[in-house]
Write a protein that holds these residues in place. Structure first.
Motif, PDB file in Angstrom:
ATOM      1  N   GLN A  14       0.763  -0.975   0.036  1.00 50.45           N
ATOM      2  CA  GLN A  14       0.049  -0.062   0.034  1.00 50.45           C
ATOM      3  C   GLN A  14       0.873   1.087  -0.025  1.00 50.45           C
ATOM      4  N   THR A  15       1.848   1.364  -0.988  1.00 48.39           N
ATOM      5  CA  THR A  15       2.634   2.381  -1.182  1.00 48.39           C
ATOM      6  C   THR A  15       2.338   3.652  -1.790  1.00 48.39           C
ATOM      7  N   GLY A  16       1.090   3.369  -2.329  1.00 47.66           N
ATOM      8  CA  GLY A  16       0.738   4.563  -3.434  1.00 47.66           C
ATOM      9  C   GLY A  16       1.784   4.535  -4.914  1.00 47.66           C
ATOM     10  N   SER A  17       1.399   5.361  -5.533  1.00 45.25           N
ATOM     11  CA  SER A  17       2.143   5.425  -6.937  1.00 45.25           C
ATOM     12  C   SER A  17       3.450   6.142  -6.621  1.00 45.25           C
ATOM     13  N   LYS A  18       3.777   7.071  -5.598  1.00 48.09           N
ATOM     14  CA  LYS A  18       5.008   7.535  -5.317  1.00 48.09           C
ATOM     15  C   LYS A  18       5.599   7.273  -3.853  1.00 48.09           C
ATOM     16  N   PHE A  19       6.642   6.764  -3.931  1.00 47.31           N
ATOM     17  CA  PHE A  19       7.048   6.557  -2.433  1.00 47.31           C
ATOM     18  C   PHE A  19       8.623   6.799  -2.205  1.00 47.31           C
ATOM     19  N   VAL A  20       9.169   7.160  -1.113  1.00 47.04           N
ATOM     20  CA  VAL A  20      10.524   7.358  -0.877  1.00 47.04           C
ATOM     21  C   VAL A  20      10.878   5.928   0.119  1.00 47.04           C
ATOM     22  N   LEU A  21      11.793   5.478  -0.425  1.00 52.57           N
ATOM     23  CA  LEU A  21      12.210   4.074   0.544  1.00 52.57           C
ATOM     24  C   LEU A  21      13.357   4.378   1.372  1.00 52.57           C
ATOM     25  N   PHE A  22      13.409   3.696   2.626  1.00 53.25           N
ATOM     26  CA  PHE A  22      14.547   3.386   3.349  1.00 53.25           C
ATOM     27  C   PHE A  22      14.466   1.892   3.828  1.00 53.25           C
ATOM     28  N   VAL A  23      15.986   1.264   3.405  1.00 52.65           N
ATOM     29  CA  VAL A  23      15.981  -0.008   3.843  1.00 52.65           C
ATOM     30  C   VAL A  23      17.162  -0.044   4.966  1.00 52.65           C
ATOM     31  N   GLY A  24      17.092  -0.675   6.137  1.00 52.99           N
ATOM     32  CA  GLY A  24      18.169  -0.734   6.973  1.00 52.99           C
ATOM     33  C   GLY A  24      17.533  -1.094   8.432  1.00 52.99           C
ATOM     34  N   THR A  25      18.411  -1.502   9.231  1.00 50.99           N
ATOM     35  CA  THR A  25      18.074  -1.916  10.448  1.00 50.99           C
ATOM     36  C   THR A  25      17.645  -0.557  11.479  1.00 50.99           C
ATOM     37  N   LEU A  26      16.669  -0.613  12.204  1.00 54.05           N
ATOM     38  CA  LEU A  26      16.212   0.628  12.764  1.00 54.05           C
ATOM     39  C   LEU A  26      17.053   1.102  13.882  1.00 54.05           C
ATOM     40  N   GLU A  27      18.125   1.271  13.814  1.00 50.07           N
ATOM     41  CA  GLU A  27      19.037   1.775  14.824  1.00 50.07           C
ATOM     42  C   GLU A  27      19.179   3.198  14.885  1.00 50.07           C
ATOM     43  N   LYS A  28      19.690   3.657  16.009  1.00 47.52           N
ATOM     44  CA  LYS A  28      19.638   5.191  16.201  1.00 47.52           C
ATOM     45  C   LYS A  28      20.323   5.771  15.567  1.00 47.52           C
ATOM     46  N   ARG A  29      21.714   5.071  14.929  1.00 49.89           N
ATOM     47  CA  ARG A  29      22.508   5.920  14.091  1.00 49.89           C
ATOM     48  C   ARG A  29      22.247   5.977  12.565  1.00 49.89           C
ATOM     49  N   LYS A  30      20.996   5.135  12.398  1.00 50.73           N
ATOM     50  CA  LYS A  30      20.308   5.268  10.848  1.00 50.73           C
ATOM     51  C   LYS A  30      19.816   6.804  10.766  1.00 50.73           C
ATOM     52  N   ASN A  31      19.369   7.501  11.785  1.00 50.99           N
ATOM     53  CA  ASN A  31      19.177   8.705  11.757  1.00 50.99           C
ATOM     54  C   ASN A  31      17.768   8.999  11.057  1.00 50.99           C
ATOM     55  N   LEU A  32      16.648   7.934  11.396  1.00 49.13           N
ATOM     56  CA  LEU A  32      15.321   8.088  10.888  1.00 49.13           C
ATOM     57  C   LEU A  32      14.559   9.317  11.220  1.00 49.13           C
ATOM     58  N   ARG A  34       0.756   7.953   6.350  1.00 47.35           N
ATOM     59  CA  ARG A  34       1.822   8.223   5.326  1.00 47.35           C
ATOM     60  C   ARG A  34       3.189   7.276   5.214  1.00 47.35           C
ATOM     61  N   VAL A  35       3.503   6.844   6.441  1.00 52.17           N
ATOM     62  CA  VAL A  35       4.574   5.929   6.686  1.00 52.17           C
ATOM     63  C   VAL A  35       4.014   4.358   6.750  1.00 52.17           C
ATOM     64  N   VAL A  36       4.899   3.764   5.984  1.00 49.40           N
ATOM     65  CA  VAL A  36       4.631   2.223   5.918  1.00 49.40           C
ATOM     66  C   VAL A  36       5.714   1.422   6.498  1.00 49.40           C
ATOM     67  N   LEU A  37       5.345   0.721   7.744  1.00 50.20           N
ATOM     68  CA  LEU A  37       6.476  -0.180   8.336  1.00 50.20           C
ATOM     69  C   LEU A  37       6.163  -1.623   8.216  1.00 50.20           C
ATOM     70  N   PRO A  38       6.742  -2.167   7.007  1.00 44.86           N
ATOM     71  CA  PRO A  38       6.463  -3.724   7.029  1.00 44.86           C
ATOM     72  C   PRO A  38       7.524  -4.593   7.690  1.00 44.86           C
ATOM     73  N   GLY A  39       8.364  -3.935   8.163  1.00 42.89           N
ATOM     74  CA  GLY A  39       9.379  -4.806   9.239  1.00 42.89           C
ATOM     75  C   GLY A  39      10.390  -5.171   8.064  1.00 42.89           C
ATOM     76  N   TYR A  40      11.005  -6.357   8.497  1.00 41.16           N
ATOM     77  CA  TYR A  40      11.821  -7.232   7.849  1.00 41.16           C
ATOM     78  C   TYR A  40      11.535  -7.836   6.673  1.00 41.16           C
ATOM     79  N   LEU A  41      11.935  -7.709   5.590  1.00 36.02           N
ATOM     80  CA  LEU A  41      11.550  -8.316   4.140  1.00 36.02           C
ATOM     81  C   LEU A  41      12.778  -9.176   3.665  1.00 36.02           C
ATOM     82  N   PRO A  42      12.504 -10.414   3.066  1.00 39.94           N
ATOM     83  CA  PRO A  42      13.501 -11.118   2.688  1.00 39.94           C
ATOM     84  C   PRO A  42      14.335 -10.461   1.489  1.00 39.94           C
ATOM     85  N   ASP A  43      15.568 -10.951   1.399  1.00 39.71           N
ATOM     86  CA  ASP A  43      16.398 -10.329   0.155  1.00 39.71           C
ATOM     87  C   ASP A  43      15.919 -10.383  -1.178  1.00 39.71           C
TER      88      ASP A  43
END
Length: 470
Positions: free
Chosen positions: A181-199, A244-253
């Motif tokens: 359910q991303t819609g037609s336009k979306f910005v993507l972030f991939v990575g562990t949800l650590e503090k240093r990822k600066n989300l 507006r934010v989608v959080l699917p969690g971990y996705l396989p490679d």
């Protein structure tokens, strides 16, 4: 898969494709065997039991000396910081992925920080060769350990594989957008949800973007929850971005190439990286990338137009707006990224690692296993009269006895070799009549008959560890 897993799987797979001369012994958990299927005949998988964390750490520190002798190894490569003690008869190689435990210690718990700082100091002092995955990591290692010889530090870039490439199938792209359910336009972030990822900065910048001409945009945050999850959820709530934010969690490679390809933009504002796998993967998939102008991210991305100071919310919002609004700029980032990503392949990594290994091949002649899979040295023969669970418990205690390491009841259950069972069944079996000829206990620890002195030995090790981490 996290960065260390990506490194190990990518390197081993590429080594198998290019090197048919050297013999390789891969020590791994049984459950990970499927990740290493189809390797060459000169690759041998030595499977280990499903160890509890304390026993696994003991194995990583103590058991390799026995493996060196058993298999006649010339080189021992530790791919993730921890270098065993006593590797005097082989050339030792260790990979440093980053130096965050020294450069950003506030991001880790005291116990974890002290353990890894001690382990990395040991590796820096004892390894014959340290492989840094970027020039940034190499420079950081020199800064943290100024006495390191430059010849000891070798930069070998990590890579990406051929599965990361543009996906152009409209049906596949549409299915992903519908599923998430991303819609037609979306910005993507991939990575562990650590503090240093600066989300937090990314979310604030995205909030500005939504209110500056992109009300239909979505932000998709993919990754395993870590120590930055709570702050991320609080930021989403406080900024009013829940819809507006989608959080699917971990996705396989396997899902990532189509995910990258479907994204309008990949944004990675991390404060520090030793390499930055997601940046390379996104570029390889033809996705325009924005990332931080710090650490290895500046080195790997290589172009200032892609880089933004990690804490500049307004700068991130403005640059994202430009990517989504200026087609010429977007296309230039795509073309550049595709070309840039070709510089980072696992084949190149493997070729350079073979050079590292081959420097020291003359030091010993390996006793090689040339037919079939290497025998697992830890699965001892057990008396036939034991029940399956009793035999599994005995094998587990025989294995732990290799390291003079008696086990608690919970550790026996967690580390059980060759069987699965409930904790209660293990508790009862440890005290059953059939085990008495083989197993004794004292002070809550279980061990082979006649080995009760190991209890005090383990307690002394615990005291020594506490002094080290104090």
């Amino acid at each position: 898969m996290a960065g260390a897993g990506r490194y190990i799987c990518g390197l081993v797979s590429a080594l198998s494709r290019i090197d048919t001369t050297n013999e390789y012994f891969i020590f791994l958990k049984r459950r990970d065997q499927k990740r290493f299927s189809g390797l060459g005949e000169n690759f041998h998988l030595v499977t280990l039991p499903n160890l509890s964390r304390p026993v696994r750490i003991v194995w990583e520190i103590a058991a390799p000396r026995q493996m060196v002798r058993r298999y006649g190894l010339d080189v021992w490569h530790s791919p993730h910081y921890l270098l065993p003690a006593g590797l005097d008869d082989v050339h030792s190689v260790v990979t440093f992925h980053d130096l965050t435990f020294f450069l950003m210690p506030h991001l880790y718990s005291g116990t974890k920080r002290r353990f890894f700082q001690a382990a990395i100091r040991h590796a820096a002092a004892r390894a014959d060769t340290i492989v840094a995955v970027s020039d940034t990591t190499r420079a950081d290692a020199r800064a943290v350990f100024p006495d390191l010889s430059p010849e000891k530090l070798v930069r070998v870039y990590s890579g990406t594989n051929g599965t990361f490439k543009p996906v152009t199938n409209p049906a596949a792209l549409a299915r992903l957008k519908t599923a998430l359910q991303t819609g037609s336009k979306f910005v993507l972030f991939v990575g562990t949800l650590e503090k240093r990822k600066n989300l937090g900065v990314l979310l604030s910048a995205f909030h500005r973007l939504v209110h500056n001409g992109h009300p239909d945009a979505r932000l998709v945050v993919v990754g395993k929850p870590e120590n930055g999850l709570r702050q991320t959820l609080e930021a989403i709530r406080s900024l009013g971005l829940a819809d507006r934010v989608v959080l699917p969690g971990y996705l396989p490679d396997a899902d990532l190439p189509v995910l990258y390809s479907a994204a309008s933009l990949f944004a990675y504002p991390s404060q520090y990286e030793g390499f930055g796998f997601p940046v390379v993967e996104a570029m390889a998939c033809g996705t325009p990338v924005l990332t931080s102008n710090t650490s290895a991210l500046r080195e790997i991305s290589g172009r200032s137009a892609m880089q933004v100071p990690p804490d500049d919310e307004a700068g991130w919002a403005a640059r994202m707006h430009r990517v989504l609004s200026d087609e010429a700029f977007r296309s230039s980032l795509v073309d550049y990224g595709l070309e840039r990503a070709r510089r980072f392949s696992w084949q190149q990594t493997a070729e350079q690692m073979v050079e590292v290994y081959s420097r020291f091949r003359h030091r010993r002649t390996a006793i090689r296993v040339t037919e079939g899979q290497a025998e697992n040295p830890f699965i001892a023969r057990t008396p036939e009269k034991l029940s399956p669970l009793g035999a599994a418990i005995l094998r587990t205690l025989v294995y732990s006895d290799i390291f003079d390491f008696p086990l608690t009841e919970d550790e026996v259950h967690a580390s059980l070799i060759g069987a699965t069972s409930t904790r209660e069944a293990v508790r009862q079996m440890l005290r059953a009549q059939e085990m008495r000829p083989f197993v004794e206990s004292s002070e809550g620890y279980f061990f082979l008959r006649g080995r009760g002195h190991l209890v005090e030995k383990r307690k002394e090790r615990a005291r020594a560890s506490a002094r080290l981490l104090a």
